[in-house]
Design a protein around this motif. Structure first.
Motif, PDB file in Angstrom:
ATOM      1  N   GLY A 145       7.353   1.525   5.089  1.00 35.94           N
ATOM      2  CA  GLY A 145       7.396   1.370   3.634  1.00 35.94           C
ATOM      3  C   GLY A 145       6.278   2.140   2.966  1.00 35.94           C
ATOM      4  O   GLY A 145       6.495   2.857   1.985  1.00 35.94           O
ATOM      5  N   ILE A 149       6.604   5.460   0.480  1.00 33.60           N
ATOM      6  CA  ILE A 149       6.153   5.525  -0.905  1.00 33.60           C
ATOM      7  C   ILE A 149       5.305   6.786  -1.127  1.00 33.60           C
ATOM      8  O   ILE A 149       5.366   7.415  -2.182  1.00 33.60           O
ATOM      9  N   MET A 158      -0.820   8.664  -8.407  1.00 37.95           N
ATOM     10  CA  MET A 158       0.096   7.539  -8.529  1.00 37.95           C
ATOM     11  C   MET A 158       0.528   7.025  -7.162  1.00 37.95           C
ATOM     12  O   MET A 158       0.567   5.817  -6.915  1.00 37.95           O
ATOM     13  N   ILE A 165      -1.386  -0.784  -3.515  1.00 37.40           N
ATOM     14  CA  ILE A 165      -0.859  -2.104  -3.895  1.00 37.40           C
ATOM     15  C   ILE A 165       0.068  -2.642  -2.821  1.00 37.40           C
ATOM     16  O   ILE A 165      -0.034  -3.796  -2.394  1.00 37.40           O
ATOM     17  N   LEU A 166       0.950  -1.765  -2.338  1.00 36.21           N
ATOM     18  CA  LEU A 166       1.900  -2.206  -1.324  1.00 36.21           C
ATOM     19  C   LEU A 166       1.182  -2.649  -0.051  1.00 36.21           C
ATOM     20  O   LEU A 166       1.516  -3.686   0.535  1.00 36.21           O
ATOM     21  N   VAL A 169      -0.500  -6.067  -0.616  1.00 35.40           N
ATOM     22  CA  VAL A 169       0.497  -7.146  -0.576  1.00 35.40           C
ATOM     23  C   VAL A 169       0.961  -7.370   0.859  1.00 35.40           C
ATOM     24  O   VAL A 169       1.081  -8.512   1.327  1.00 35.40           O
ATOM     25  N   ASN A 173       0.651 -10.633   3.419  1.00 38.86           N
ATOM     26  CA  ASN A 173       1.852 -11.217   4.012  1.00 38.86           C
ATOM     27  C   ASN A 173       1.852 -11.222   5.525  1.00 38.86           C
ATOM     28  O   ASN A 173       2.623 -11.952   6.135  1.00 38.86           O
ATOM     29  N   ILE A 177       4.017 -13.611   7.926  1.00 35.24           N
ATOM     30  CA  ILE A 177       5.091 -13.085   8.764  1.00 35.24           C
ATOM     31  C   ILE A 177       4.836 -13.443  10.222  1.00 35.24           C
ATOM     32  O   ILE A 177       5.721 -13.921  10.934  1.00 35.24           O
TER      33      ILE A 177
ATOM     34  N   LEU B 142       8.837 -11.376  -5.076  1.00 40.21           N
ATOM     35  CA  LEU B 142       8.429 -10.265  -4.212  1.00 40.21           C
ATOM     36  C   LEU B 142       9.139  -8.982  -4.640  1.00 40.21           C
ATOM     37  O   LEU B 142       8.553  -7.898  -4.627  1.00 40.21           O
ATOM     38  N   ILE B 145       7.616  -6.730  -7.306  1.00 40.06           N
ATOM     39  CA  ILE B 145       6.589  -5.757  -6.896  1.00 40.06           C
ATOM     40  C   ILE B 145       7.253  -4.418  -6.580  1.00 40.06           C
ATOM     41  O   ILE B 145       6.835  -3.370  -7.069  1.00 40.06           O
ATOM     42  N   LEU B 149       6.940  -0.890  -8.593  1.00 39.55           N
ATOM     43  CA  LEU B 149       6.436   0.333  -7.960  1.00 39.55           C
ATOM     44  C   LEU B 149       7.415   1.485  -8.090  1.00 39.55           C
ATOM     45  O   LEU B 149       7.014   2.644  -8.141  1.00 39.55           O
ATOM     46  N   LEU B 153      10.867   6.118 -10.616  1.00 39.92           N
ATOM     47  CA  LEU B 153      11.324   7.105  -9.644  1.00 39.92           C
ATOM     48  C   LEU B 153      12.822   7.281  -9.694  1.00 39.92           C
ATOM     49  O   LEU B 153      13.564   6.319  -9.866  1.00 39.92           O
ATOM     50  N   LEU B 159      14.417   3.473  -1.865  1.00 39.87           N
ATOM     51  CA  LEU B 159      13.059   3.150  -1.444  1.00 39.87           C
ATOM     52  C   LEU B 159      12.829   1.639  -1.424  1.00 39.87           C
ATOM     53  O   LEU B 159      12.154   1.105  -0.559  1.00 39.87           O
ATOM     54  N   LEU B 163      10.554  -1.050   1.072  1.00 37.62           N
ATOM     55  CA  LEU B 163       9.297  -1.680   0.690  1.00 37.62           C
ATOM     56  C   LEU B 163       9.376  -3.187   0.789  1.00 37.62           C
ATOM     57  O   LEU B 163       8.425  -3.854   1.185  1.00 37.62           O
ATOM     58  N   LEU B 167       8.949  -7.888   3.700  1.00 36.06           N
ATOM     59  CA  LEU B 167       8.278  -9.049   3.104  1.00 36.06           C
ATOM     60  C   LEU B 167       9.224 -10.243   2.988  1.00 36.06           C
ATOM     61  O   LEU B 167       8.786 -11.376   2.835  1.00 36.06           O
ATOM     62  N   LEU B 201       2.603 -19.299  -2.973  1.00 31.78           N
ATOM     63  CA  LEU B 201       1.779 -18.115  -2.686  1.00 31.78           C
ATOM     64  C   LEU B 201       2.258 -16.905  -3.480  1.00 31.78           C
ATOM     65  O   LEU B 201       1.469 -16.217  -4.143  1.00 31.78           O
ATOM     66  N   ILE B 205       0.487 -14.372  -6.245  1.00 34.77           N
ATOM     67  CA  ILE B 205       0.177 -12.965  -5.939  1.00 34.77           C
ATOM     68  C   ILE B 205       1.072 -11.994  -6.693  1.00 34.77           C
ATOM     69  O   ILE B 205       0.595 -11.014  -7.275  1.00 34.77           O
ATOM     70  N   ALA B 209       0.268  -8.325  -8.673  1.00 37.59           N
ATOM     71  CA  ALA B 209       0.600  -7.048  -8.031  1.00 37.59           C
ATOM     72  C   ALA B 209       1.593  -6.263  -8.879  1.00 37.59           C
ATOM     73  O   ALA B 209       1.467  -5.045  -9.039  1.00 37.59           O
ATOM     74  N   GLY B 212      -0.048  -4.655 -11.842  1.00 45.61           N
ATOM     75  CA  GLY B 212      -0.739  -3.441 -11.410  1.00 45.61           C
ATOM     76  C   GLY B 212       0.238  -2.308 -11.161  1.00 45.61           C
ATOM     77  O   GLY B 212       0.015  -1.163 -11.581  1.00 45.61           O
ATOM     78  N   ALA B 213       1.340  -2.648 -10.480  1.00 45.94           N
ATOM     79  CA  ALA B 213       2.331  -1.623 -10.153  1.00 45.94           C
ATOM     80  C   ALA B 213       2.914  -1.000 -11.420  1.00 45.94           C
ATOM     81  O   ALA B 213       3.081   0.215 -11.515  1.00 45.94           O
ATOM     82  N   ILE B 216       0.572   1.415 -12.986  1.00 47.82           N
ATOM     83  CA  ILE B 216       0.539   2.686 -12.261  1.00 47.82           C
ATOM     84  C   ILE B 216       1.785   3.505 -12.583  1.00 47.82           C
ATOM     85  O   ILE B 216       1.706   4.696 -12.872  1.00 47.82           O
ATOM     86  N   SER B 217       2.945   2.828 -12.560  1.00 43.64           N
ATOM     87  CA  SER B 217       4.193   3.560 -12.766  1.00 43.64           C
ATOM     88  C   SER B 217       4.268   4.161 -14.155  1.00 43.64           C
ATOM     89  O   SER B 217       4.903   5.194 -14.355  1.00 43.64           O
ATOM     90  N   ARG B 220       1.906   7.803 -16.056  1.00 46.79           N
ATOM     91  CA  ARG B 220       2.126   9.246 -16.152  1.00 46.79           C
ATOM     92  C   ARG B 220       2.298   9.713 -17.594  1.00 46.79           C
ATOM     93  O   ARG B 220       3.014   9.105 -18.360  1.00 46.79           O
TER      94      ARG B 220
END
Lengths: 254, 220
Positions: A145, A149, A158, A165-166, A169, A173, A177, B142, B145, B149, B153, B159, B163, B167, B201, B205, B209, B212-213, B216-217, B220
């Motif tokens: 993953g 990215i 970016m 971040i990924l 996280v 986890n 897991i 989850l 996130i 991100l 795109l 993708l 990612l 999780l 949890l 979190i 996250a 933040g993502a 960032i995205s 630009r």
């Protein structure tokens, strides 16, 4: 001590300084790592006694265990480097995180492959859905993953932040897991395999293992430094010091 | 402000009913592929039903995640939302809540029907629904996130599973084993407790996250 550490940290932020200092360090770390590896491997393969249950096939442990350990800590290194980059906006730390990802993934693959080779003679099968194997496989997926990215986002800054971040996280986890897989395994595991429990090892088997583990960490450092220096050269290819360096063609070894 | 956002998003979701129904239809089709592929034998199906339904629910959620931020990103309102005086995390929580109401809750409601079709033994229905109710919010959290991100795109769709799916593994393990425990007639509260803990949890979190993502995205 604290101020020296702080100064070192600030210096590490400079690509040029990082390049120069790691060029100096790398040969020594490589030397120490190779010496450790040579001793550990020769000791482990030639002199350590054969296991009373598994015979000589257990000797793959000297590659398998270091690779598994290191691929797990590499993920943590990557996440910490990403965190440092996100919080203190340190660019070098993003570079380090980026170069660790493929290294960690290849270590995970190595661990899975050597595990499969080890599993064939001892368990009679290449693969079982054992808790440890499965969590290593999932770790490999997590690496995939992160690598994906980096590939998908063209803008470097970016991509670095997104991957950071990924990976953070992901590292939160990982314990979840790991324990969930272990619990799942104890719920479902058929009682065919009894060798999953680590036998308490004799010291003459254990010390070479420690040596090869340390050797793997040293080699890992050299590897990360080398890839980081490549990245630095590419990123800074338009600056004067890189041009000078490439013209002189010195210090570019290793 | 956040209530207004909640109302607006729900309204938008119900106006675009196609988007709303697609994940549900996908869920039904995927689960009905399994009897065709594996075997129509009810005994075998009863054994795998829990896993099949849960994998189907994961995939259906993944499909719908793309919608969480995409439309707002394309018409520019997401940028305005980031500029709101309220923390971005709360905005993310509202988005997640809407996504869950629109995509997660219907999965939980339709799952018993699919369980019936797959011949899930009687003891399995209660844990199936409870685990879906407890765990689909985790999937949305989850997933947010990943959605954050990949929102800018073009190739984000492919993708996202890479990612996010690793999780989701703890959810899959505990949810499907709670159903299995129910089928076997043993207690499944332990599994559900774990799902609840994981929900707590991720509730802490994931919004941070995702915020933040998104920053960032959209930088630009």
């Amino acid at each position: 001590m604290w101020t020296r550490l702080k100064r070192l940290y600030h210096k590490m932020g400079s690509p040029k300084w990082f390049y120069e200092i790691t060029s100096q360090w790398s040969p020594w770390i490589l030397l120490v790592g190779s010496a450790l590896m040579l001793t550990g491997i020769v000791w482990g393969l030639a002199f350590a006694p054969a296991d009373y249950l598994q015979g000589n096939s257990f000797r793959i442990i000297y590659i398998h265990v270091p690779a598994s350990l290191l691929s797990q800590s590499a993920y943590l290194f990557m996440a910490v480097a990403g965190l440092v980059g996100l919080v203190w906006k340190m660019k070098m730390s993003f570079v380090v995180a980026k170069v660790i990802a493929p290294i960690g993934a290849s270590l995970a693959i190595m661990s899975l492959l050597t595990g499969a080779i080890w599993g064939k003679p001892t368990w009679g099968t290449w693969w079982v859905w054992d808790a440890r194997l499965t969590s290593m496989l999932i770790l490999l997926f997590l690496y995939f993953g992160v690598i994906a990215i980096y590939n998908a986002i063209e803008n470097d800054e970016m991509a670095n932040k997104a991957a950071a971040i990924l990976s953070i996280v992901g590292s939160i986890n990982i314990p979840v897991i790991k324990y969930s897989v272990e619990w799942w395994n104890t719920l479902h595991q058929p009682a065919t395999i009894t060798l999953t429990k680590k036998p308490t090892m004799a010291p003459e088997m254990f010390i070479p293992l420690i040596l090869t583990i340390l050797a793997f960490y040293c080699w890992f450092a050299v590897w990360v430094f080398a890839r980081t220096r490549n990245e630095i050269l590419f990123k800074e290819r338009k600056t004067n010091w890189v041009k000078k360096l490439l013209n002189n063609d010195k210090g570019a070894q290793l | 402000m956040l209530m207004a956002l909640l109302k607006r998003d729900l309204l938008l979701a119900f106006r675009a009913r196609g988007d709303l129904l697609n994940p549900l239809m996908f869920f039904m089709i995927v689960t009905s592929l399994f009897p065709l592929a594996v075997s129509p034998d009810p005994k075998l199906l009863g054994v795998i039903a829990a896993g099949v339904i849960w994998v189907g629910a994961l995939l259906a959620t993944l499909l719908s995640l793309d919608l969480m931020f995409k439309n707002d990103y394309e018409d520019g309102s997401l940028e305005q939302m980031l500029l709101m005086p309220q923390p971005v995390m709360l905005m993310v929580l509202v988005k997640v809540l809407v996504h869950w109401l629109v995509a997660g809750l219907p999965l939980a409601l339709i799952a018993p029907l699919l369980g019936l079709m797959l011949g899930l033994p009687n003891g399995g229905f209660q844990p199936l629904v409870i685990s879906l109710l407890l765990a689909t919010p985790i999937l949305s959290l989850l997933g947010s996130i990943g959605a954050g991100l990949t929102v800018g795109l073009r190739k984000g769709g492919m993708l996202m599973p890479l990612l996010i799916l690793p999780l989701y593994i703890p959810v899959l393990i505990f949810a499907s084993s709670s159903v299995l425990a129910g089928v076997q007639g043993s207690s499944y509260t332990g599994h559900l407790a774990f799902l609840g803990a994981y929900l707590a949890l991720t509730l802490v979190i994931a919004p941070v996250a995702t915020a933040g993502a998104l920053r960032i995205s959209l930088a630009r």
